[in-house]
Design an enzyme around this catalytic site. Structure first.
Site, PDB file in Angstrom:
ATOM      1  CB  ALA A  74      22.125 -13.265 -42.031  1.00 40.67           C
ATOM      2  CB  ILE A  92      21.352 -14.742 -31.898  1.00 36.84           C
ATOM      3  CG1 ILE A  92      20.307 -14.237 -30.919  1.00 36.84           C
ATOM      4  CG2 ILE A  92      22.365 -15.632 -31.176  1.00 36.84           C
ATOM      5  CD1 ILE A  92      19.420 -15.327 -30.334  1.00 36.84           C
ATOM      6  CG  ASP A 135      20.153 -16.635 -42.193  1.00 34.18           C
ATOM      7  OD1 ASP A 135      18.977 -16.953 -42.461  1.00 34.18           O
ATOM      8  OD2 ASP A 135      20.485 -16.074 -41.145  1.00 34.18           O
ATOM      9  NE  ARG A 137       7.295 -18.543 -21.802  1.00 39.20           N
ATOM     10  CZ  ARG A 137       8.417 -17.855 -21.827  1.00 39.20           C
ATOM     11  NH1 ARG A 137       9.224 -17.993 -22.855  1.00 39.20           N
ATOM     12  NH2 ARG A 137       8.733 -17.016 -20.850  1.00 39.20           N
ATOM     13  CG  ASN A 191      13.416 -18.847 -27.290  1.00 37.83           C
ATOM     14  OD1 ASN A 191      13.684 -19.639 -26.400  1.00 37.83           O
ATOM     15  ND2 ASN A 191      13.642 -17.560 -27.188  1.00 37.83           N
ATOM     16  CG  ASP A 200      18.267 -19.319 -18.510  1.00 36.42           C
ATOM     17  OD1 ASP A 200      17.787 -18.208 -18.803  1.00 36.42           O
ATOM     18  OD2 ASP A 200      17.826 -20.398 -18.959  1.00 36.42           O
ATOM     19  NE  ARG A 212      19.024 -12.759 -19.856  1.00 35.83           N
ATOM     20  CZ  ARG A 212      18.065 -13.068 -20.720  1.00 35.83           C
ATOM     21  NH1 ARG A 212      17.345 -14.169 -20.525  1.00 35.83           N
ATOM     22  NH2 ARG A 212      17.817 -12.287 -21.748  1.00 35.83           N
ATOM     23  CG  HIS A 247      16.406 -21.253 -22.353  1.00 33.81           C
ATOM     24  ND1 HIS A 247      17.181 -20.472 -21.523  1.00 33.81           N
ATOM     25  CD2 HIS A 247      16.455 -20.669 -23.577  1.00 33.81           C
ATOM     26  CE1 HIS A 247      17.679 -19.458 -22.223  1.00 33.81           C
ATOM     27  NE2 HIS A 247      17.250 -19.553 -23.462  1.00 33.81           N
TER      28      HIS A 247
END
Length: 345
Positions: A40, A43, A64, A117, A149, A180, A183, A207
């Site tokens: 949900a 992404i 989710d 991060r 991430n 990556d 891109r 990444h």
């Protein structure tokens, strides 16, 4: 088959949802179930849409903590053959995973302006550890694709959780770094006025930030670049996530492009699992290429996941320096993930 030849075959898969003539009846016979954990989210929703359109997916399980039901009903109105089921809350997680051939994990907190991060790690480590544990218990043979991430730490977390349960197979756990590659290929094509769909740049390392290393010397087709152009493209790729965050003015991070990249990677895995040969994608996996225990390299995909690593190939002196600088950062991120997993209960 040579490394270059294999990559040329793999480059034909850049479309997010290749159908390759597989009929609905044939897909149903294959009975491929894919679970999306975090369906949900920003992404998860576009990724689920792309997977709903993939001819190799016969069952799509959306999980989710909330809102999965609405996404499933919405996707269920699309006239592709895959069935869609909704699973909300921790008590329905095992149901979502049961019988899954592939699990993709975009769950977690997205990156926001000013967020470090370390902030991302703290917020997402618990989520990924809990989901990995559920996978280790319910579907340990499934291919596990982690988007959350920080990938450099989340893959080691998942791996350590699987080790705790005695079901670890490094050939089946992937950190999805395809964005990556996408891109880098777009940035190079735009710089040189080339067809975006006809350019492929392998990206190795990790990444995040300076661990992202585009191998412009190995681009297909071969492109002549000055050192200033190489450094500009490398810097832009390493900061591309921030570019999107800034462009969205605090309203999110890369969601649509990440969904496309995730769908491309999943599609390649499903094709390889179905017996197609010569499919190569870069991904962050267990590795012996450097002192870092995990590394993204081009991988030849097979029926059971990683068939073999294609290695780093011949690097330019500039790329060698980038890799040397990336390894300590990778090792630190990996160590953080492993330590978190060892203390996770």
């Amino acid at each position: 088959m040579s490394r270059v030849a294999v990559r040329v075959v793999g480059r034909r898969l850049t479309g997010a949802v290749p159908r390759r003539g597989l009929s609905a009846a044939a897909a149903a016979q294959h009975g491929v179930k894919v679970a999306v954990l975090g369906a949900a989210g920003g992404i998860g929703q576009p990724l689920s849409l792309l997977l709903k359109m993939n001819a190799r997916v016969s069952r799509l399980a959306l999980y989710d903590i909330a809102r999965a039901h609405g996404v499933a009903v919405d996707l269920g109105h699309i006239n592709s053959h895959a069935s869609v089921s909704a699973h909300q809350g921790a008590n329905q997680l095992s149901e979502a995973l049961d019988g899954s051939h592939l699990v993709v994990v975009p769950a977690g907190v997205p990156r926001k302006p000013g967020m470090t991060r370390e902030d991302l790690f703290t917020m997402n480590a618990h989520i990924v550890a809990e989901l990995a544990e559920a996978c280790a218990i319910t579907c340990p043979q499934a291919l596990l694709c982690i988007i959350s991430n920080l990938v450099n730490s989340m893959v080691p977390i998942a791996s350590e959780i699987f080790k705790k349960h005695g079901v670890y197979d490094p050939k089946r756990i992937f950190g999805v770094t395809t964005l990556d590659v996408v891109r880098a290929s777009v940035f190079l094509a735009d710089l040189k006025g080339l067809d975006r769909s006809a350019v492929e740049v392998p990206v190795v390392g990790g990444h995040a930030g300076k661990t992202i290393i585009p191998l412009l010397s190995q681009s297909l087709p071969k492109v002549d670049l000055g050192q200033d152009q190489i450094e500009m493209l490398t810097s832009r790729l390493q900061e591309a996530g921030t570019e999107v965050v800034k462009a969205k003015v605090g309203e999110g991070s890369a969601t649509l492009s990440m969904a496309h990249a995730g769908a491309r990677f999943v599609s390649s895995l499903l094709e390889a699992s179905d017996g197609h040969k010569g499919l190569v994608e870069c991904a962050f996996v267990r590795s012996e290429e450097t002192e870092a225990a995990y590394l993204s390299t081009p991988l030849l995909l097979g029926k059971r996941g990683v068939e073999r690593s294609m290695g780093l190939g011949p690097l330019s002196s500039y790329e060698e320096k980038l890799l040397l600088a990336a390894v300590p950062e990778l090792k630190a991120a990996i160590r953080d993930g492993e330590e978190f997993a060892r203390n996770f209960k």
